[in-house]
Motif scaffolding. Structure first.
Motif, PDB file in Angstrom:
ATOM      1  N   ILE A 224       0.952  -1.342  -0.017  1.00 25.60           N
ATOM      2  CA  ILE A 224       0.149  -0.036  -0.077  1.00 25.60           C
ATOM      3  C   ILE A 224       0.891   1.207  -0.045  1.00 25.60           C
ATOM      4  CG2 ILE A 224      -1.684   1.193   1.076  1.00 25.60           C
ATOM      5  CD1 ILE A 224      -2.457  -1.785   0.375  1.00 25.60           C
ATOM      6  N   ASP A 225       0.929   2.065  -1.026  1.00 29.68           N
ATOM      7  CA  ASP A 225       1.788   3.221  -1.202  1.00 29.68           C
ATOM      8  C   ASP A 225       1.167   4.604  -0.998  1.00 29.68           C
ATOM      9  OD1 ASP A 225       3.580   1.325  -2.310  1.00 29.68           O
ATOM     10  OD2 ASP A 225       3.419   1.690  -4.304  1.00 29.68           O
ATOM     11  N   ASP A 256      -1.767   2.384  -4.538  1.00 30.53           N
ATOM     12  CA  ASP A 256      -1.646   3.738  -4.063  1.00 30.53           C
ATOM     13  C   ASP A 256      -2.633   3.985  -3.508  1.00 30.53           C
ATOM     14  OD1 ASP A 256      -3.015   5.966  -5.933  1.00 30.53           O
ATOM     15  OD2 ASP A 256      -2.450   3.833  -6.858  1.00 30.53           O
ATOM     16  N   VAL A 257      -2.654   4.787  -1.983  1.00 28.22           N
ATOM     17  CA  VAL A 257      -4.104   4.905  -1.288  1.00 28.22           C
ATOM     18  C   VAL A 257      -4.877   5.879  -2.225  1.00 28.22           C
ATOM     19  CG1 VAL A 257      -2.772   4.656   0.875  1.00 28.22           C
ATOM     20  CG2 VAL A 257      -2.778   7.161  -0.382  1.00 28.22           C
ATOM     21  N   LEU A 262     -10.212   5.721  -5.357  1.00 29.70           N
ATOM     22  CA  LEU A 262     -10.834   5.963  -6.756  1.00 29.70           C
ATOM     23  C   LEU A 262     -11.186   4.895  -7.656  1.00 29.70           C
ATOM     24  CD1 LEU A 262      -8.683   9.081  -7.732  1.00 29.70           C
ATOM     25  CD2 LEU A 262     -10.785   9.031  -6.579  1.00 29.70           C
ATOM     26  N   GLU A 263     -10.479   3.776  -7.486  1.00 30.87           N
ATOM     27  CA  GLU A 263     -10.616   2.474  -8.446  1.00 30.87           C
ATOM     28  C   GLU A 263     -10.782   1.426  -7.478  1.00 30.87           C
ATOM     29  OE1 GLU A 263     -11.137   2.470 -11.352  1.00 30.87           O
ATOM     30  OE2 GLU A 263     -10.681   4.712 -12.120  1.00 30.87           O
ATOM     31  N   THR A 264     -11.507   1.532  -6.316  1.00 29.26           N
ATOM     32  CA  THR A 264     -11.630   0.432  -5.255  1.00 29.26           C
ATOM     33  C   THR A 264     -11.984  -1.081  -5.924  1.00 29.26           C
ATOM     34  OG1 THR A 264     -12.409   1.847  -3.663  1.00 29.26           O
ATOM     35  CG2 THR A 264     -12.621  -0.362  -3.233  1.00 29.26           C
ATOM     36  N   ASP A 265     -12.900  -1.089  -6.752  1.00 26.50           N
ATOM     37  CA  ASP A 265     -13.481  -2.394  -7.242  1.00 26.50           C
ATOM     38  C   ASP A 265     -12.283  -2.970  -8.302  1.00 26.50           C
ATOM     39  OD1 ASP A 265     -15.606  -2.296  -6.101  1.00 26.50           O
ATOM     40  OD2 ASP A 265     -16.792  -1.393  -7.458  1.00 26.50           O
ATOM     41  N   ARG A 266     -11.649  -2.139  -9.188  1.00 24.83           N
ATOM     42  CA  ARG A 266     -10.569  -2.885  -9.967  1.00 24.83           C
ATOM     43  C   ARG A 266      -9.420  -3.220  -9.287  1.00 24.83           C
ATOM     44  NH1 ARG A 266      -9.322   1.574 -14.761  1.00 24.83           N
ATOM     45  NH2 ARG A 266      -8.179  -0.297 -15.538  1.00 24.83           N
TER      46      ARG A 266
END
Length: 282
Positions: A224-225, A256-257, A262-266
């Motif tokens: 997790i960056d 990245d956090v 922004l792209e949680t599901d992907r």
């Protein structure tokens, strides 16, 4: 305190009228006519609330204990009775039903121990994310330990986000070290993914490294960056570290956090695919 020193109300009125002293609220007098410093303003907030029932609390108590990097200009006070305490601007008063046994430090400005203050601050926070940040920073800056925070969570009563705070404290107790890791742990749980190990230690040719999360038996690591991973030579060291991990046989996913938000599901789809590539027992 002035009365205990033999100073009467008449003496106070005389000094105030002469411009030598300055009143703050109904119970507090500065024995000078300049602005109050931070410590004096905190004392004034306690005096105006009622010295026998009030204490600085929440973020204010944590700042008093040494918390840095968290901005909150309000002075937070807790009082054990429903008292009309908002007499000074910049002061927010919170009612508590009762004190935790032994929560207030001995001597000086009345304040609870950091773990109690942190749990209350989390209940009083404006958002879940702010609450989580307060809890994490309190442990990260070593104002308390995860074990003490867990005990405080069980005994400090709050009216808001009880389940959320319980889950955050649980994650911290299991080794979550950053807000990004905390978000990731909750998202994995909501997806029904197996619980990963956190802060996994690996010995590589480049030395000992700590991985954010890893799944034993899956050869899968997630890093997790935060924003600091884009500063200066951090990218170089991250690349070297990732290469060492990959060469040892693990697959590394980087998230990245901001992307996690922004792209949680992907991103979670990728984690799920990575786990599906290896047989595991839930």
């Amino acid at each position: 305190m002035l009365a205990a020193a033999g100073i009467t109300r008449h003496d106070v009125r005389y000094q105030v009228k002469g411009g030598r002293w300055r009143p703050y609220g109904q119970q507090t007098v500065a024995v000078h006519n300049g602005p109050l410093g931070l410590a004096a303003r905190r004392w004034a907030a306690v005096f105006e609330t009622g010295a026998t029932i009030a204490a600085i609390d929440g973020v204010t108590a944590l700042q008093h204990a040494g918390l840095t990097g968290y901005e909150d200009d309000q002075i937070h006070i807790s009082a054990v009775h429903n008292h009309n305490t908002d007499r000074l601007s910049g002061v927010t008063t919170h009612k508590v039903i009762r004190r935790v046994s032994g929560e207030l430090g001995l001597g000086g400005l009345p304040h609870p121990c950091p773990e109690v203050a942190a749990i209350r601050a989390a209940h009083w926070a404006r958002s879940d994310r702010q609450a989580a940040l307060i809890l994490l920073m309190t442990v990260q800056q070593r104002l308390t330990t995860p074990a003490r925070l867990a005990v405080a969570q069980r005994v400090v009563r709050g009216r808001t986000r009880r389940s959320f705070i319980r889950s955050v404290v649980r994650d911290i107790a299991f080794g979550v070290q950053s807000l990004g890791e905390l978000d990731f742990a909750r998202l994995c749980r909501s997806r029904g993914l197996p619980e990963p190990s956190r802060q996994v230690v690996r010995q590589t040719p480049g030395g000992r490294i700590y991985l954010d999360v890893a799944w034993d038996g899956h050869d899968l690591v997630v890093e997790i960056d935060g924003a600091q991973h884009r500063w200066g030579t951090a990218v170089t060291f991250d690349n070297l570290r990732q290469n060492d991990v990959a060469l040892s046989g693990d697959r590394v996913l980087r998230i990245d956090v901001i992307g996690l938000r922004l792209e949680t599901d992907r991103f979670l789809d990728q984690v799920e695919r990575g786990l599906a590539d290896r047989r595991f027992d839930v």
